[in-house]
Enzyme design. Structure first.
Site, PDB file in Angstrom:
ATOM      1  CG  HIS A   4       9.469   1.606  14.492  1.00  0.00           C
ATOM      2  ND1 HIS A   4       8.729   0.786  13.658  1.00  0.00           N
ATOM      3  CD2 HIS A   4       8.585   2.489  14.996  1.00  0.00           C
ATOM      4  CE1 HIS A   4       7.464   1.154  13.668  1.00  0.00           C
ATOM      5  NE2 HIS A   4       7.358   2.185  14.472  1.00  0.00           N
ATOM      6  CD  GLU A  50       4.414   3.699  15.880  1.00  0.00           C
ATOM      7  OE1 GLU A  50       4.691   2.930  14.943  1.00  0.00           O
ATOM      8  OE2 GLU A  50       3.384   4.402  15.909  1.00  0.00           O
ATOM      9  CG  HIS A  94      -1.651   2.125   7.566  1.00  0.00           C
ATOM     10  ND1 HIS A  94      -0.918   3.293   7.585  1.00  0.00           N
ATOM     11  CD2 HIS A  94      -0.732   1.130   7.644  1.00  0.00           C
ATOM     12  CE1 HIS A  94       0.370   3.025   7.654  1.00  0.00           C
ATOM     13  NE2 HIS A  94       0.507   1.723   7.699  1.00  0.00           N
ATOM     14  NE  ARG A  95       1.141  -1.224  11.830  1.00  0.00           N
ATOM     15  CZ  ARG A  95       2.087  -2.084  12.248  1.00  0.00           C
ATOM     16  NH1 ARG A  95       3.361  -1.752  12.126  1.00  0.00           N
ATOM     17  NH2 ARG A  95       1.767  -3.251  12.768  1.00  0.00           N
ATOM     18  N   GLY A 150       0.787  -1.227   0.000  1.00  0.00           N
ATOM     19  CA  GLY A 150       0.000   0.000   0.000  1.00  0.00           C
ATOM     20  C   GLY A 150       0.820   1.277   0.000  1.00  0.00           C
ATOM     21  N   GLY A 151       2.126   1.182   0.365  1.00  0.00           N
ATOM     22  CA  GLY A 151       2.957   2.379   0.425  1.00  0.00           C
ATOM     23  C   GLY A 151       2.425   3.409   1.399  1.00  0.00           C
ATOM     24  CG  LEU A 152      -1.029   2.421   3.172  1.00  0.00           C
ATOM     25  CD1 LEU A 152      -1.848   1.370   3.907  1.00  0.00           C
ATOM     26  CD2 LEU A 152      -1.931   3.524   2.642  1.00  0.00           C
ATOM     27  CB  SER A 153       4.709   3.182   6.429  1.00  0.00           C
ATOM     28  OG  SER A 153       5.304   3.505   7.664  1.00  0.00           O
ATOM     29  CB  CYS A 204       9.392  -5.849  11.374  1.00  0.00           C
ATOM     30  SG  CYS A 204      10.165  -4.220  11.263  1.00  0.00           S
TER      31      CYS A 204
END
Length: 448
Positions: free
Chosen positions: A250, A174, A137-138, A19-22, A371
Site C-alpha cells: 500500500h 483498499e 479474507h479481507r 494467518g499469514g494470509l496477505s 494501518c
C-alpha cells in the site's frame, strides 16, 4: 472551534491471530502460524490511543469484525450448528477457516476512504467502504464495516455513506491506505491525493512482476466521483511497481501526508516530478504551500523502509503547529532509520518530534501505526453529530482495558480457530462492546 482531524483506531479483536494470509505483505507472511497474544495486541493499541489522547489529539475507537465469520462459511456450503460449521471447515478446508478468522480488520486504514465536507460537492463528509477484493479474507469485511461506520456517523445531514465498489478486479479498492489529503488547515478545502498500483483498462501502465498491485486507478477515480470531488482538488498518481515488488503493498508503507507536508521515499511514485508539481500547484491554488520531505534511496533503502515501517507512521499536527511523527518501535531498532529520524527532527523543519510505540503484535501481522487508524476531518457541528460513545476518554479507556482483560485470551494459534468456544467468547465480547460504544446491533448475530 476550528475543524479537527480525528484518528479512529481499530480495536484489535479477541480472535487476533497470525494467518499469514496477505501475499505481498512481508511481515504477514514471515510470521505465519506464530503464536499470537490477542490481549497484548488490544492493550498495545489502546496504549497508543491513550497516549495520543493525553497529548491533546482527538481520538476515537472503531469496533472490530466478528471472527470467525460463520455466515461466510455457511454461504460456502458448510452447514449445521455454528459448532458443526466450524468443525467441518476445520476438517475439510482449514485454510478457508483461517481466512474467515482473519484479524486484518484491525487495520482500519483499509476500512474506507473519507472526504471531509470542505472538499465535497454537497458539503457533507463522505465515506466509501473499501471492497478489499484483492484478498478473500479481507473482501468479507465491508458489510460490517459499513454498519459500524453508519452507527458512528449516523446523521444524514452531515454524513453520506456509499456502499463498497463492485467486487471486480477493475475496481479493487483498499481504502485510505492509498489516499491522503493535503491542506493549509484542516477546515480549509484540500487536495485529495489518490495513489493506485495499476490500471485495469490501460495496458500502458507498468505493473509489478512479483506481488499484486491492489488499488486500481479506476477505483480511485470512482471514489472521487462518488464523493463529489473537483478536478482542482484531486491528484491521481501511480505507485512505483518496483517498490510493490519489494513489499510496499500500500502507499502508506512508503509515504504519509499531513497538512502541507508530504513525507515520502524517493522511489514511492512513478513520474515523481510531475506528481509533486501537480500537488504543489493545486495546493497553492487553495492557499497552501506544499512541503515535500523526500528520503533519498542512498540514505535509506526501500528494504529499510519496509522492515521498519518508517512511513507507516502517523503524522500529527500539534497545537503549536509543528508536527509529531508516531512510529513503531521497530524504527528505533533500525540504526539507519533512527539516525535519520534524529536528523529529521533535530532541524527547523515541520516535523519536530518523533515518538516510538510498541506495537509488536500488529507489526508481526503486517501493520504499523498508520494501518491502525482511519482519519476523519470534522468541523464543530459534525463533531457534535458524531456518536459520542466512540470518542476515547480516560473513562472509556479504562472501561476498554477492563473489557479486554475479561474477554481476551493471552495465547492464540491456528489450531485454536477450530475451537467453537472461541466463537462464543468473541460474540459475548462484541455484544458487550456494542453496548459500551453505543453502536446498536451492528453484528449479524445481533440482527437475527
Amino acid at each position: 472551534m476550528p475543524a479537527v482531524e480525528m484518528n479512529f483506531d481499530g480495536l484489535v479483536g479477541p480472535s487476533h491471530n497470525y494467518g499469514g494470509l496477505s501475499f505481498g505483505n512481508v511481515a504477514s507472511q514471515s510470521n505465519f502460524q506464530a503464536v499470537a497474544n490477542p490481549r497484548e495486541a488490544a492493550l498495545q493499541g489502546l496504549a497508543k490511543m491513550k497516549a495520543l489522547m493525553e497529548l491533546g489529539f482527538q481520538q476515537g475507537v472503531l469496533a472490530p469484525q466478528l471472527r470467525p465469520d460463520v455466515d461466510v462459511l455457511r454461504s460456502l456450503g458448510f452447514s449445521g450448528s455454528d459448532a458443526q460449521v466450524i468443525e467441518r471447515a476445520a476438517r475439510d478446508n482449514a485454510p478457508l477457516l483461517a481466512a474467515c478468522s482473519s484479524a486484518s480488520s484491525m487495520w482500519t486504514a483499509n476500512a474506507a476512504t473519507v472526504s471531509p465536507s470542505t472538499d465535497t460537492a454537497d458539503g457533507r463528509v463522505h465515506f466509501t467502504a473499501a471492497n478489499l477484493n484483492c484478498k478473500f479474507h479481507r473482501s468479507i469485511e465491508h458489510p460490517t464495516t459499513s454498519r459500524i461506520l453508519q452507527a458512528m456517523f449516523a446523521d444524514e445531514r452531515h454524513f453520506a455513506h456509499h456502499p463498497a465498489l463492485p467486487a471486480t478486479a477493475q475496481f479493487g479498492d483498499e481504502g485510505a491506505a492509498n489516499h491522503t489529503r493535503l491542506c493549509k488547515r484542516y477546515g480549509d478545502a484540500g487536495v485529495e491525493f489518490f495513489v493506485y498500483g495499476r490500471s485495469a483498462l490501460d495496458a500502458r501502465h507498468p505493473a509489478p512482476q512479483r506481488f499484486p498491485a491492489r488499488q486500481t486507478q479506476e477505483a480511485s477515480q470512482a471514489i472521487a466521483r462518488l464523493h463529489g470531488l473537483s478536478e482542482a482538488g484531486t491528484v491521481f498518481a501511480q505507485q512505483n511497481p518496483a517498490v510493490i515488488d519489494q513489499g510496499v503493498f500500500h502507499n502508506d508503507v512508503i509515504a504519509v501526508g499531513n497538512g502541507e507536508v508530504l513525507f515520502y521515499h524517493q522511489q514511492a511514485f512513478l513520474d515523481s516530478e510531475r506528481v509533486l508539481a501537480e500537488l504543489a500547484d493545486k495546493l497553492a491554488r487553495l492557499g497552501g504551500s506544499l512541503q515535500p520531505i523526500c528520503v533519498p534511496s542512498d540514505v535509506l533503502s526501500v528494504d529499510d523502509a519496509v522492515r521498519s515501517y518508517l512511513f507507516n507512521s502517523q503524522l500529527l499536527t500539534r497545537a503549536d503547529g509543528r508536527m509529531l511523527l508516531v512510529v513503531p518501535e521497530e524504527c528505533r531498532s533500525n540504526p539507519q532509520v533512527w539516525a535519520y529520524l534524529q536528523r529529521l527532527t533535530g532541524g527547523d523543519g515541520p516535523i519536530s518530534e518523533v515518538r516510538a510505540f510498541e506495537l509488536k503484535q500488529s507489526m508481526r501481522n503486517g501493520g504499523g501505526p498508520a494501518c491502525l487508524r482511519l482519519r476523519v476531518v470534522l468541523n464543530e457541528s459534525e463533531l457534535a453529530a458524531l456518536n459520542p460513545g466512540v470518542i476515547l476518554t480516560p473513562a472509556l479507556y479504562q472501561t476498554l482495558v477492563d473489557w479486554v482483560g475479561r474477554h481476551y485470551r493471552d495465547r492464540l494459534q491456528e489450531r485454536d480457530l477450530a475451537d467453537p468456544q472461541l466463537l462464543v467468547e468473541c460474540r459475548t465480547a462484541l455484544d458487550e462492546l456494542t453496548q459500551i460504544l453505543t453502536l446498536g446491533c451492528v453484528y449479524s448475530f445481533q440482527r437475527t
